[in-house]
Design a protein around this motif. Sequence first.
Motif, short mmCIF file in Angstrom:
data_model
loop_
_atom_site.label_atom_id
_atom_site.label_comp_id
_atom_site.label_asym_id
_atom_site.label_seq_id
_atom_site.Cartn_x
_atom_site.Cartn_y
_atom_site.Cartn_z
N ASN A 70 33.23 37.26 8.85
CA ASN A 70 34.07 36.30 8.61
C ASN A 70 34.60 36.08 7.35
N ALA B 113 29.23 25.53 24.07
CA ALA B 113 29.57 25.61 22.65
C ALA B 113 28.83 27.03 22.40
N SER B 114 27.60 27.23 22.98
CA SER B 114 26.99 28.66 22.53
C SER B 114 27.51 29.77 23.25
N ARG C 15 30.47 30.54 21.01
CA ARG C 15 30.26 30.91 19.58
C ARG C 15 29.90 32.53 19.75
N GLU C 16 29.27 32.75 20.94
CA GLU C 16 28.92 34.34 21.34
C GLU C 16 30.20 34.98 21.17
N GLY D 224 33.22 34.19 19.92
CA GLY D 224 33.75 34.29 18.84
C GLY D 224 35.19 33.31 18.90
N THR D 225 35.32 32.41 19.85
CA THR D 225 36.54 31.67 19.98
C THR D 225 36.13 30.06 19.92
N TYR D 226 35.07 29.82 19.25
CA TYR D 226 34.79 28.25 19.04
C TYR D 226 35.54 27.87 17.99
N THR D 227 35.89 28.69 16.86
CA THR D 227 36.93 27.91 15.94
C THR D 227 38.33 27.78 16.55
N SER E 167 38.08 24.86 18.98
CA SER E 167 38.03 23.31 18.25
C SER E 167 39.33 22.90 17.84
#
Length: 587
Positions: free
Chosen positions: A313, A434-435, A438-439, A441-444, A447
């Motif tokens: 990150n 959501a889980s 996150r795996e 790598g596109t959750y950010t 959002s």
Amino acid sequence: MADDKKKKDDEVKKEESEGKKDADETTAASSKKKDDEPKKPDVPPVIAAGLRLERILTVSSPSGGSAPKAAAAGSPHSSDSATHNAAALTANVEAVLHSNPGKIVRRWLGTSSGTSSRATLADLSKGAEALLSHDGPCATGRELVMLLAPPTEGGGEAMDVDAKAGGEEKKDDDEKPKFLSTAAREYEAWLISLAVRLLWRDGRHGDAHSLAGKGVSILSAHMDDAARVTARAGAAGSLGKAGGASGLYPLLSRMHRYQSLAAEGLAGEQGESARAAMRADTAAAHRMACLRRDVDTQATLLNLMLRDLLNANQVEQAQKLLSNSTFPDSASNNQLCRYLYNSGRIQALRLEYTSAFSNLSQCLRKAPTNTGLGFRIAVQRLLVVVQLLMGEIPERNVFFTEGMVAELSPYLKITQAVRRGDLPFFKTTVAQCASRLREDGTYTLISRLAHSVVKAGLRRLNVSYSRISLDDVAHRLGLSCATSAEFVVAKAVRDGVIDATIDHAGGYVRSHDLVDVYATTEPAEAFHRRIAYCLTTHNDAVRGMRYPPDAYKRQLEASRGLKGKKDDDKTDEEKAQEFEEEMDEDY
């Protein structure tokens, strides 16, 4: 007359039958003779691949096969092995100095991919024992590979060896095991890389990381030895360009990649310490690859450093590395695809959606279609999110591509929520997946789509209603109250999302008449994007076509009879400099 003709026909038929009978007997005798001959034993695929590489490198050498003969003196059957090993290394360097072993090894790796996928640790051990000398320059790698062989069950193999011992004693000196000479280092590196991959796939990440580190050290030692021999041979100007170690470049890059994958698989403090130690080593190896003009290792290490920073990150550090480094133009297509993906991911995280969309689209076009499904899925996921952030809706057929339906199903729901402007459905879908996001790598990035969902909903309401109350806007968009809806509408009007006016006293929004889109700058911007894409494609095509520099000048001078005169006027230093430049251009 008729009787004579009939008699002649009978004689001809009789002769034909006799001839056919003799031919059948001859064929049967020859087939029986072939069956009686002993069949040659089949060569294992791993050993056959090594012998093929030895033959290719020998044929490609300018000495026409004399180098292997000189290198054969370095076999373990000689008395002074150290002296002969040095002679063998010198002969190998001279044999491949003016050829292109890097290109040969790349093609050989492509043709040996089937053997690599089916090989086992036992096969690798047999190949190392059969083709690598136990006291030659590749003895260290030979021992490493042979130690990984699983123990055999029972004594069947030992009995076979005892049974064949008597026959082996009768063999001549010519039938003794012949080890590789020209391709020994490349074959050793290939076996170690295959062993690392097998250990990594079996989940033995610690052993794979340790073996990969030893393999990198062995290859670095081989390159240093070849550089010293090349310098002593008087070819110091060619060092790092077409030197005797250029055949190891593709294998070194592969070793670094496997080492990075093994370090990522390590968990806990061991993994953190391994990855931290690798960062400094990777940067130093990248600098050395740039000095050596090793395109394969340079491109691979740059992608590995970008990947490591993204996993940690550290987006700003990745952007600095991206802006201060240059990706080699002659790198392989696979490394170019990885570089475009990493660049697009960094730019998307830094809100540079247009550049990210361009790089990801180019990456998806260049990615191979017959393999690498997981990589194409990762690129397509990120591309869909970037399109949504740009305010565009992806085509529906993208989500139903073969092999991607299940992986892209959450993104299809999110796309439907954005298209409808349904904020409650969007929040519910994101909470459920959501889980998974996150795996990926596109959750950010996803959002950030909440504002896009609200904008899409406002745009639909603006087109559907000429006048609508703020309470209805809050209810349709799923906002908490009319005050929140008023703030949202005011921001959308200021950003130019909708063309409307807010009546604060009446508590409603009045839409203006629709403006002709061709009176705005939007068509010109779309036309500019298409022209930029066409120009980029044209430049890539021109860059892919390579022509000899100043070829037309040489042809013109030859036609005028000036070539020989020009060459006679040159000094020895100028001719040597021109020769080095030609070698640099070729390799």
